[in-house]
Design a protein around this motif. Sequence first.
Motif, mmCIF file in Angstrom:
data_model
loop_
_atom_site.group_PDB
_atom_site.id
_atom_site.type_symbol
_atom_site.label_atom_id
_atom_site.label_comp_id
_atom_site.label_asym_id
_atom_site.label_seq_id
_atom_site.Cartn_x
_atom_site.Cartn_y
_atom_site.Cartn_z
ATOM 1 N N GLU A 195 0.033 -6.235 19.863
ATOM 2 C CA GLU A 195 0.880 -6.169 18.865
ATOM 3 C C GLU A 195 0.699 -6.822 17.519
ATOM 4 O O GLU A 195 0.843 -6.241 16.444
ATOM 5 C CB GLU A 195 2.306 -6.641 19.409
ATOM 6 N N VAL A 196 0.194 -7.978 17.582
ATOM 7 C CA VAL A 196 -0.250 -8.829 16.534
ATOM 8 C C VAL A 196 -1.228 -8.194 15.416
ATOM 9 O O VAL A 196 -1.390 -8.216 14.556
ATOM 10 C CB VAL A 196 -0.638 -10.297 16.728
ATOM 11 N N LEU A 203 -3.640 -5.117 11.121
ATOM 12 C CA LEU A 203 -3.992 -3.717 10.746
ATOM 13 C C LEU A 203 -3.278 -2.840 9.742
ATOM 14 O O LEU A 203 -3.777 -2.198 8.958
ATOM 15 C CB LEU A 203 -4.547 -2.715 12.015
ATOM 16 N N ALA A 204 -1.788 -2.812 9.750
ATOM 17 C CA ALA A 204 -0.858 -2.214 9.273
ATOM 18 C C ALA A 204 -0.873 -2.817 7.663
ATOM 19 O O ALA A 204 -0.727 -2.216 6.742
ATOM 20 C CB ALA A 204 0.177 -2.207 9.809
ATOM 21 N N GLY A 205 -1.068 -4.190 7.622
ATOM 22 C CA GLY A 205 -0.868 -4.884 6.364
ATOM 23 C C GLY A 205 -2.142 -4.998 5.560
ATOM 24 O O GLY A 205 -2.238 -5.469 4.197
ATOM 25 N N LYS A 235 -8.672 -5.115 7.311
ATOM 26 C CA LYS A 235 -8.456 -5.662 8.434
ATOM 27 C C LYS A 235 -8.500 -4.379 9.434
ATOM 28 O O LYS A 235 -8.856 -4.408 10.518
ATOM 29 C CB LYS A 235 -7.132 -6.277 8.727
ATOM 30 N N PHE A 236 -7.822 -3.219 8.744
ATOM 31 C CA PHE A 236 -7.964 -1.968 9.551
ATOM 32 C C PHE A 236 -9.160 -1.480 9.821
ATOM 33 O O PHE A 236 -9.576 -1.157 10.948
ATOM 34 C CB PHE A 236 -7.086 -1.075 8.814
ATOM 35 N N PHE A 237 -10.058 -1.707 8.628
ATOM 36 C CA PHE A 237 -11.563 -1.305 9.017
ATOM 37 C C PHE A 237 -12.340 -1.976 9.995
ATOM 38 O O PHE A 237 -12.867 -1.832 10.695
ATOM 39 C CB PHE A 237 -12.319 -1.625 7.413
ATOM 40 N N ARG A 238 -12.069 -3.471 9.960
ATOM 41 C CA ARG A 238 -12.677 -4.519 10.698
ATOM 42 C C ARG A 238 -12.057 -4.053 12.305
ATOM 43 O O ARG A 238 -12.831 -4.350 13.239
ATOM 44 C CB ARG A 238 -12.302 -5.777 10.557
ATOM 45 N N TYR A 267 -2.099 7.280 7.889
ATOM 46 C CA TYR A 267 -1.948 7.874 9.138
ATOM 47 C C TYR A 267 -1.479 6.675 10.186
ATOM 48 O O TYR A 267 -0.282 6.858 10.743
ATOM 49 C CB TYR A 267 -2.966 8.820 9.890
ATOM 50 N N PHE A 268 -2.153 5.805 10.149
ATOM 51 C CA PHE A 268 -1.781 4.743 11.129
ATOM 52 C C PHE A 268 -0.745 4.004 11.009
ATOM 53 O O PHE A 268 0.450 3.698 11.961
ATOM 54 C CB PHE A 268 -3.117 3.582 11.194
#
Length: 500
Positions: free
Chosen positions: A106-107, A112-114, A118-121, A482-483
Motif C-alpha cells: 500500500e505504501v 508510485l502515485a505521487g 518513483k513510478f518509473f523505478r 492511468y495508474f
Amino acid sequence: MATTTKGKTAQTKTGNRTKSGTSTKKSTASTETGTKKSQQTKAEDQPVKKSEGRVEDYRGLSQRIAGGEVVMPPVHLTGLARRKHVRATLREDHQTRIEERSSGAEVKFEKLAGSLFKFFRGTALLFYRDLAGTDANMPTVLVLGDVHPSNFGVMPNADNVPIFSVNDFDETIYAPFTWDLKRGALGFMVAAGEEGDQKRKTQRKIVRKFLEGYLEAMETYAEYHTEKADEFRMDNSPKVIQRLFKDAWNERADWLKDDYLDEHGKGFRSNDELTPISSRRDEFQKYVEKLVKSNGIEVPHRAGELKVKDVAVRHGQGTASLGLPRYYVLIEGPLKDASDDIIIEFKRARRSALEGLTPPTGFHAGDQGDRIAHGQRVQLAHGDVFYGAVTIDGISFMTRERAPFRDDIDLDDLSSKTWKSYAHVCGRALAQAHALSDDAGQVDYDVEPGIVEATQPRDLFISDIMQFAEEALERLQQDHAYFRADQKHGAFNNIDMVYR
C-alpha cells in the motif's frame, strides 16, 4: 494484453462450447433441459481461480518477435486497452504482496502515485514488456536490468574500501546491452526533469552525456582491456563523485550508535524502521553460517567470530522492493564493544522483471537470489564479500553488507553542469559492468569490440536511443495517469481472478 493471451482465451472458450454438446444434436426437450441444468450446475460449482501469471505468454511473444514474426506487442496498445494492460501488469507484479495484505504494498502504491520517477523505478516489468523480444541482433551482456541515476552509488569493495559503481542487481539477467542503455536514458530524462527540475533541452544533453560516457569507456575497454582493474575511488573520480564520497563517509561507531543500536549497544533499537526479533538469533546464526559455506565466502577479520548479536525486521526500504521481507543481522565485531559491529542484510529475492522477455539466449544467470549474487560477482569487480544468496524456509534471499559509507547521490542537489558530469561517469561505470560479462560472466566471446561495432555510426546510435527515451517518456506519463486513476478506484486492493 498481447495477441498471444487473447488467442488462448478464445481457444479455451471454443473448447468449452464443443464440450457442451453442440456437435451432437438431441431431439427431446427433456434432454436439452437436462443439459442446460447440468451446464448451469457445473458453472455454479466451478471455483473462482487466481489469474495465472503471464510470464510464459510473454516468453512466447518475445521469441516470436525476436524471430521476426509480425505480432502486436503491448507497446502499441492505446486507450482503454493500454490502461487495462498497465493495471493487469502491476497487479501481477505485486500479486504476493497484495494477497498477503502487505502494508508495504500500500505504501509503495502511494509512492508510485505521487511521483513519476518513483513510478518509473517501481514498474520495471511494465517497461520491459514493451521491449519484449527486441534488439535480438545486438550483443548480449549481463545487464543490470534497472539502470537509473539512483542505482549508482558508493559501497564497500572486498577490502572494505569505498568505491563508486552500479549498486542494484535485483533485475540482472543476460540480455542485449541496449536494454540497459534504453532504461538508463529514460531514467536520466525522468529524474533530471522531476528531481533536478531541468528543462527538456537540458534533459537531452544529460542523456547524451550518459550515452557518450558509456561508448567512450567501451571503446577504451575494447582497445586496452582494463575493465577488471578499473575502479572509481576517492582518489581517481570526477569531482561530482569525490563530493559523494565525502558526503557518504561516516565512522562506523557513530553510524551504528546514531542509526541502529539500542542505548546499551547490545542489539537493534526499536522504531518505525526496525523491529527487533531477538528470539530468532540462533535461527539466523545458522542462516549466516549457511550463507558463508554455500557461497564460499572468506570471512574477513573484521567480522570477528561471525557471531549473530541480534536480528531485526527492516521496514519501508527501497522502491521496487517495498513490501518484501527484509532482515538486518547484527554481527559482533572483534572489539566486542559495539563500535565495530557489522550488519548483513537479507532481502527476499524475486524473479527478474526481464525473465521471459529477452531474446532467446544460451546464457543463464541462475534463479532469484543465486541470479542476483551472480550479477554482483560479475558486474562489480572486487565487490562486497557478503554479497550472496541463501534459502530460508524455501524462500530465496539475497544478502549484502550494510556499510557506513553506502550511499547514493542527492539528485535534487545537482546543477545542470553536475548532472551532465554525473551522467557521464554513470555511463562509464555501466560500460565497465557490461565489459566484465566475458571475464567473470558466461559470455563466451569478446563483447567490447562487438558493442563498439554495433553502435556505429555513433551519432545515429545515440540519436536512436534518445528518440526511444522521448517516446518512452510520453508513454510513461500516460501510464502514470492511468495508474493514478485506477488507484483512486481501489484497483490494486485485489489481484486478477478467472471467473469461468
